[in-house]
Scaffold this motif. Structure first.
Motif, PDB file in Angstrom:
ATOM      1  N   TYR A  10     -15.019  47.575  16.095  1.00 35.78           N
ATOM      2  CA  TYR A  10     -15.175  46.356  16.887  1.00 35.78           C
ATOM      3  C   TYR A  10     -13.806  45.703  17.126  1.00 35.78           C
ATOM      4  O   TYR A  10     -13.496  45.282  18.241  1.00 35.78           O
ATOM      5  CB  TYR A  10     -16.114  45.387  16.177  1.00 35.78           C
ATOM      6  CG  TYR A  10     -16.392  44.117  16.940  1.00 35.78           C
ATOM      7  CD1 TYR A  10     -17.502  44.020  17.764  1.00 35.78           C
ATOM      8  CD2 TYR A  10     -15.556  42.998  16.835  1.00 35.78           C
ATOM      9  CE1 TYR A  10     -17.783  42.860  18.468  1.00 35.78           C
ATOM     10  CE2 TYR A  10     -15.818  41.839  17.531  1.00 35.78           C
ATOM     11  CZ  TYR A  10     -16.931  41.774  18.357  1.00 35.78           C
ATOM     12  OH  TYR A  10     -17.189  40.621  19.057  1.00 35.78           O
ATOM     13  N   CYS A  48     -17.838  37.732  10.186  1.00 34.41           N
ATOM     14  CA  CYS A  48     -18.826  37.517  11.252  1.00 34.41           C
ATOM     15  C   CYS A  48     -18.601  36.193  11.966  1.00 34.41           C
ATOM     16  O   CYS A  48     -18.656  36.128  13.202  1.00 34.41           O
ATOM     17  CB  CYS A  48     -20.238  37.583  10.676  1.00 34.41           C
ATOM     18  SG  CYS A  48     -20.700  39.232  10.122  1.00 34.41           S
ATOM     19  N   VAL A  53     -20.101  36.789  15.720  1.00 40.31           N
ATOM     20  CA  VAL A  53     -21.276  37.666  15.775  1.00 40.31           C
ATOM     21  C   VAL A  53     -22.238  37.320  14.647  1.00 40.31           C
ATOM     22  O   VAL A  53     -21.856  36.724  13.640  1.00 40.31           O
ATOM     23  CB  VAL A  53     -20.891  39.163  15.686  1.00 40.31           C
ATOM     24  CG1 VAL A  53     -19.999  39.554  16.854  1.00 40.31           C
ATOM     25  CG2 VAL A  53     -20.221  39.495  14.365  1.00 40.31           C
ATOM     26  N   SER A  54     -23.477  37.716  14.829  1.00 43.73           N
ATOM     27  CA  SER A  54     -24.498  37.518  13.809  1.00 43.73           C
ATOM     28  C   SER A  54     -24.188  38.380  12.588  1.00 43.73           C
ATOM     29  O   SER A  54     -23.659  39.485  12.729  1.00 43.73           O
ATOM     30  CB  SER A  54     -25.863  37.935  14.379  1.00 43.73           C
ATOM     31  OG  SER A  54     -26.793  38.154  13.350  1.00 43.73           O
ATOM     32  N   PHE A  57     -25.145  41.965  12.908  1.00 44.86           N
ATOM     33  CA  PHE A  57     -24.470  42.805  13.897  1.00 44.86           C
ATOM     34  C   PHE A  57     -23.905  44.095  13.295  1.00 44.86           C
ATOM     35  O   PHE A  57     -23.985  45.158  13.907  1.00 44.86           O
ATOM     36  CB  PHE A  57     -23.348  42.003  14.580  1.00 44.86           C
ATOM     37  CG  PHE A  57     -22.744  42.697  15.761  1.00 44.86           C
ATOM     38  CD1 PHE A  57     -23.380  42.668  16.983  1.00 44.86           C
ATOM     39  CD2 PHE A  57     -21.541  43.366  15.650  1.00 44.86           C
ATOM     40  CE1 PHE A  57     -22.823  43.306  18.084  1.00 44.86           C
ATOM     41  CE2 PHE A  57     -20.982  44.005  16.738  1.00 44.86           C
ATOM     42  CZ  PHE A  57     -21.627  43.974  17.964  1.00 44.86           C
TER      43      PHE A  57
END
Length: 70
Positions: A10, A48, A53-54, A57
């Motif tokens: 990511y 996170c 992001v959750s 994720f």
């Protein structure tokens, strides 16, 4: 289980430099590689939150023998 490689991927896909990541979270990409799944909950939630992001994720559910998806 948290997929640490997914976090690293990511960062690379979103062109987030290790320096920026380290300043924001206090962690380096190399520390993620060395963690091998033993990342603390606090560190994970910080990552996170920083990435927006959750917590789900980067989570991958492990299926065990005899378990069902239904």
């Amino acid at each position: 289980m948290i997929n640490l490689q997914k976090i690293i991927d990511y960062l690379e896909q979103h062109n987030i430099s290790e320096e920026i990541f380290m300043i924001s979270t206090g962690l380096s990409k190399s520390s993620l590689i060395k963690a091998k799944g033993s990342l603390s909950a606090d560190d994970y939630l910080t990552i996170c939150s920083t990435l927006g992001v959750s917590p789900w994720f980067f989570y991958e559910r492990e299926l065990t023998e005899g378990s069902s998806d239904s």
